[in-house]
Design a protein around this motif. Structure first.
Motif, PDB file in Angstrom:
ATOM      1  N   THR A  81       0.819  -1.202   0.000  1.00 26.48           N
ATOM      2  CA  THR A  81       0.000   0.000   0.000  1.00 26.48           C
ATOM      3  C   THR A  81       0.858   1.259   0.000  1.00 26.48           C
ATOM      4  OG1 THR A  81      -0.135  -0.278   2.389  1.00 26.48           O
ATOM      5  CG2 THR A  81      -2.012  -1.037   1.103  1.00 26.48           C
ATOM      6  N   THR A  82       2.059   1.137   0.548  1.00 31.43           N
ATOM      7  CA  THR A  82       2.976   2.277   0.585  1.00 31.43           C
ATOM      8  C   THR A  82       4.344   1.843   0.090  1.00 31.43           C
ATOM      9  OG1 THR A  82       1.829   3.146   2.530  1.00 31.43           O
ATOM     10  CG2 THR A  82       3.969   4.103   2.028  1.00 31.43           C
ATOM     11  N   MET A  83       4.932   2.660  -0.754  1.00 36.65           N
ATOM     12  CA  MET A  83       6.304   2.408  -1.208  1.00 36.65           C
ATOM     13  C   MET A  83       7.144   3.653  -0.954  1.00 36.65           C
ATOM     14  SD  MET A  83       6.055   0.135  -4.661  1.00 36.65           S
ATOM     15  CE  MET A  83       5.819  -1.625  -4.562  1.00 36.65           C
ATOM     16  N   PHE A  84       8.392   3.417  -0.648  1.00 34.82           N
ATOM     17  CA  PHE A  84       9.316   4.498  -0.333  1.00 34.82           C
ATOM     18  C   PHE A  84      10.503   4.421  -1.291  1.00 34.82           C
ATOM     19  CE2 PHE A  84       7.397   5.463   3.781  1.00 34.82           C
ATOM     20  CZ  PHE A  84       6.795   4.252   4.118  1.00 34.82           C
ATOM     21  N   TRP A  85      11.020   5.572  -1.643  1.00 36.36           N
ATOM     22  CA  TRP A  85      12.236   5.629  -2.461  1.00 36.36           C
ATOM     23  C   TRP A  85      13.329   6.343  -1.672  1.00 36.36           C
ATOM     24  CZ3 TRP A  85      13.109   3.089  -6.903  1.00 36.36           C
ATOM     25  CH2 TRP A  85      12.000   2.573  -7.576  1.00 36.36           C
ATOM     26  N   TYR A  86      14.501   5.702  -1.643  1.00 33.87           N
ATOM     27  CA  TYR A  86      15.640   6.239  -0.920  1.00 33.87           C
ATOM     28  C   TYR A  86      16.823   6.394  -1.884  1.00 33.87           C
ATOM     29  CZ  TYR A  86      13.325   4.595   3.409  1.00 33.87           C
ATOM     30  OH  TYR A  86      12.445   4.368   4.435  1.00 33.87           O
ATOM     31  N   ARG A  87      17.750   7.240  -1.461  1.00 30.94           N
ATOM     32  CA  ARG A  87      19.007   7.386  -2.191  1.00 30.94           C
ATOM     33  C   ARG A  87      20.128   7.206  -1.164  1.00 30.94           C
ATOM     34  NH1 ARG A  87      19.602  12.754  -5.678  1.00 30.94           N
ATOM     35  NH2 ARG A  87      19.034  13.607  -3.649  1.00 30.94           N
ATOM     36  N   GLN A  88      21.190   6.537  -1.572  1.00 34.14           N
ATOM     37  CA  GLN A  88      22.288   6.291  -0.650  1.00 34.14           C
ATOM     38  C   GLN A  88      23.599   6.562  -1.368  1.00 34.14           C
ATOM     39  OE1 GLN A  88      22.801   2.232   0.805  1.00 34.14           O
ATOM     40  NE2 GLN A  88      23.453   2.990   2.814  1.00 34.14           N
ATOM     41  N   PHE A  89      24.365   7.510  -0.825  1.00 30.29           N
ATOM     42  CA  PHE A  89      25.702   7.782  -1.347  1.00 30.29           C
ATOM     43  C   PHE A  89      26.698   6.920  -0.586  1.00 30.29           C
ATOM     44  CE2 PHE A  89      24.631  10.919  -4.351  1.00 30.29           C
ATOM     45  CZ  PHE A  89      23.590  11.681  -3.827  1.00 30.29           C
ATOM     46  N   PRO A  90      27.887   6.670  -1.176  1.00 31.73           N
ATOM     47  CA  PRO A  90      28.858   5.765  -0.544  1.00 31.73           C
ATOM     48  C   PRO A  90      29.154   6.141   0.905  1.00 31.73           C
ATOM     49  CG  PRO A  90      29.568   6.316  -2.755  1.00 31.73           C
ATOM     50  CD  PRO A  90      28.359   7.161  -2.480  1.00 31.73           C
ATOM     51  N   LYS A  91      29.138   5.159   1.762  1.00 35.08           N
ATOM     52  CA  LYS A  91      29.447   5.287   3.182  1.00 35.08           C
ATOM     53  C   LYS A  91      28.485   6.230   3.906  1.00 35.08           C
ATOM     54  CE  LYS A  91      33.943   3.512   3.167  1.00 35.08           C
ATOM     55  NZ  LYS A  91      33.939   2.176   3.737  1.00 35.08           N
ATOM     56  N   GLN A  92      27.331   6.480   3.313  1.00 40.65           N
ATOM     57  CA  GLN A  92      26.338   7.325   3.976  1.00 40.65           C
ATOM     58  C   GLN A  92      25.061   6.541   4.186  1.00 40.65           C
ATOM     59  OE1 GLN A  92      25.743  11.266   2.437  1.00 40.65           O
ATOM     60  NE2 GLN A  92      27.881  11.457   1.806  1.00 40.65           N
TER      61      GLN A  92
ATOM     62  N   THR B 176       7.612   9.333  -0.538  1.00 35.25           N
ATOM     63  CA  THR B 176       6.698   8.280  -0.093  1.00 35.25           C
ATOM     64  C   THR B 176       5.541   8.246  -1.066  1.00 35.25           C
ATOM     65  OG1 THR B 176       7.258   8.749   2.210  1.00 35.25           O
ATOM     66  CG2 THR B 176       5.228   7.511   1.809  1.00 35.25           C
ATOM     67  N   SER B 177       5.172   7.064  -1.521  1.00 31.97           N
ATOM     68  CA  SER B 177       4.033   7.008  -2.429  1.00 31.97           C
ATOM     69  C   SER B 177       3.024   5.971  -1.964  1.00 31.97           C
ATOM     70  CB  SER B 177       4.486   6.710  -3.859  1.00 31.97           C
ATOM     71  OG  SER B 177       4.823   5.359  -4.034  1.00 31.97           O
ATOM     72  N   ASN B 178       1.775   6.361  -2.030  1.00 30.91           N
ATOM     73  CA  ASN B 178       0.664   5.465  -1.736  1.00 30.91           C
ATOM     74  C   ASN B 178      -0.032   5.141  -3.041  1.00 30.91           C
ATOM     75  OD1 ASN B 178       0.703   5.333   1.259  1.00 30.91           O
ATOM     76  ND2 ASN B 178       0.459   7.533   1.035  1.00 30.91           N
ATOM     77  N   GLU B 179      -0.451   3.909  -3.180  1.00 34.18           N
ATOM     78  CA  GLU B 179      -1.057   3.453  -4.421  1.00 34.18           C
ATOM     79  C   GLU B 179      -2.231   4.338  -4.813  1.00 34.18           C
ATOM     80  OE1 GLU B 179      -4.203   1.522  -4.471  1.00 34.18           O
ATOM     81  OE2 GLU B 179      -4.153   1.281  -6.648  1.00 34.18           O
ATOM     82  N   GLY B 180      -2.181   4.797  -6.035  1.00 34.68           N
ATOM     83  CA  GLY B 180      -3.279   5.575  -6.576  1.00 34.68           C
ATOM     84  C   GLY B 180      -3.266   7.047  -6.239  1.00 34.68           C
ATOM     85  N   SER B 181      -2.267   7.503  -5.487  1.00 31.86           N
ATOM     86  CA  SER B 181      -2.220   8.936  -5.187  1.00 31.86           C
ATOM     87  C   SER B 181      -0.832   9.492  -5.485  1.00 31.86           C
ATOM     88  CB  SER B 181      -2.627   9.207  -3.741  1.00 31.86           C
ATOM     89  OG  SER B 181      -1.783   8.524  -2.855  1.00 31.86           O
ATOM     90  N   LYS B 182      -0.735  10.806  -5.459  1.00 31.83           N
ATOM     91  CA  LYS B 182       0.543  11.448  -5.790  1.00 31.83           C
ATOM     92  C   LYS B 182       1.560  11.193  -4.682  1.00 31.83           C
ATOM     93  CE  LYS B 182      -1.116  15.240  -8.666  1.00 31.83           C
ATOM     94  NZ  LYS B 182      -1.229  16.695  -8.820  1.00 31.83           N
TER      95      LYS B 182
ATOM     96  N   ALA C 236       3.507   7.961  10.060  1.00 35.33           N
ATOM     97  CA  ALA C 236       3.863   6.943  11.049  1.00 35.33           C
ATOM     98  C   ALA C 236       4.762   5.870  10.461  1.00 35.33           C
ATOM     99  CB  ALA C 236       2.597   6.316  11.613  1.00 35.33           C
ATOM    100  N   ARG C 237       4.695   5.666   9.142  1.00 36.38           N
ATOM    101  CA  ARG C 237       5.480   4.604   8.526  1.00 36.38           C
ATOM    102  C   ARG C 237       6.863   5.058   8.097  1.00 36.38           C
ATOM    103  NH1 ARG C 237       1.740   0.786   4.735  1.00 36.38           N
ATOM    104  NH2 ARG C 237      -0.043   0.589   6.112  1.00 36.38           N
ATOM    105  N   GLN C 238       7.120   6.350   8.114  1.00 36.40           N
ATOM    106  CA  GLN C 238       8.403   6.827   7.615  1.00 36.40           C
ATOM    107  C   GLN C 238       9.537   6.472   8.559  1.00 36.40           C
ATOM    108  OE1 GLN C 238       8.578  10.940   6.623  1.00 36.40           O
ATOM    109  NE2 GLN C 238       7.449  10.703   4.723  1.00 36.40           N
ATOM    110  N   LEU C 239      10.673   6.094   7.978  1.00 35.66           N
ATOM    111  CA  LEU C 239      11.859   5.759   8.750  1.00 35.66           C
ATOM    112  C   LEU C 239      12.943   6.796   8.512  1.00 35.66           C
ATOM    113  CD1 LEU C 239      12.133   1.920   8.078  1.00 35.66           C
ATOM    114  CD2 LEU C 239      11.284   3.042  10.136  1.00 35.66           C
TER     115      LEU C 239
END
Lengths: 116, 114
Positions: free
Chosen positions: A31-42, A49-55, B99-102
């Motif tokens: 129902t919820t998906m998150f996108w992260y970015r990771q630089f080296p050693k960080q 944050t995205s919820n299905e069907g919404s912005k 609440a779900r954010q980390l």
């Protein structure tokens, strides 16, 4: 259970082009998906944050016109890096959470983006 | 300002000993805290979640404590093995945004020496 895949696992693109990264939850509805970015050693930095069907909701400092996120179904979210520049080179990781264990996030294996 | 600090960047211990990793935070009020393992070039893998009203959680050789007064979590791996070598991340849940954010710490790289 709780498997999340990402595609591609790595990509090299030229400056100015766009790249799409897919994130799929294989055995549960996310129902919820998150996108992260990771630089080296960080650490992982949350981009959106995205919820299905919404912005998607973007974190401060993340340009929504540059990082387009679509969460069209309960098993698929995509991140498109538009007009990529070398400074966008990073490790992009998605995660997904469902209804059953709402606070547990299951991460994909990540996508290494290199912009030349 | 808000900070999450994980003890040292790197920790080396001998096989069979207990590894103890620390996560301290300031100016956050998390509803829960999670620990993840991350191997090089891979996404994090969920290990344990502990809520603000819980003091301790165990899972096999893993133990997590959560002290909201000290604003600290300790993560223990007993009878450590070389296969436990990885980077361990703590993450605060519900501390900002939804609440779900980390919000992640920068991690501690653990090496278990044979």
């Amino acid at each position: 259970g709780a498997v999340v895949s990402q595609h591609p696992s790595w990509v090299i693109c030229k400056s100015g082009t766009s790249v799409k990264i897919e994130c799929r939850s294989l055995d549960f509805q996310a129902t919820t998906m998150f996108w992260y970015r990771q630089f080296p050693k960080q650490s992982l930095m949350l981009m959106a944050t995205s919820n299905e069907g919404s912005k998607a909701t973007y974190e401060q400092g993340v340009e929504k016109d540059k990082f387009l996120i679509n969460h069209a179904s309960l098993t698929l979210s995509t991140l498109t890096v538009t007009s990529a520049h070398p400074e966008d080179s990073s490790f992009y990781i998605c995660s997904a959470s469902g209804e059953r264990a709402a606070y547990e996030q299951y991460f994909g294996p990540g996508t290494r983006l290199t912009v030349t | 300002s808000q900070k999450i600090e994980q003890n040292s960047e790197a920790l080396n211990i001998q096989e069979g000993k207990t590894a103890t990793l620390t996560c301290n935070y300031t100016n956050y009020s998390p509803a829960y805290l999670q620990w993840y393992r991350q191997d090089p070039g891979r996404g994090p893998v969920f290990l344990l979640l502990i809520r603000e009203n819980e003091k301790e959680k165990r899972k096999e050789r893993l133990k997590v404590t959560f002290d909201t007064t000290l604003k600290q979590s300790l993560f223990h791996i007993t009878a450590s093995q070389p296969a436990d070598s990885a980077t361990y991340l703590c993450a605060l849940g519900g501390a900002s945004g939804s609440a779900r954010q980390l919000t992640f710490g920068s991690g501690t790289q653990l090496t278990v020496l044979p």
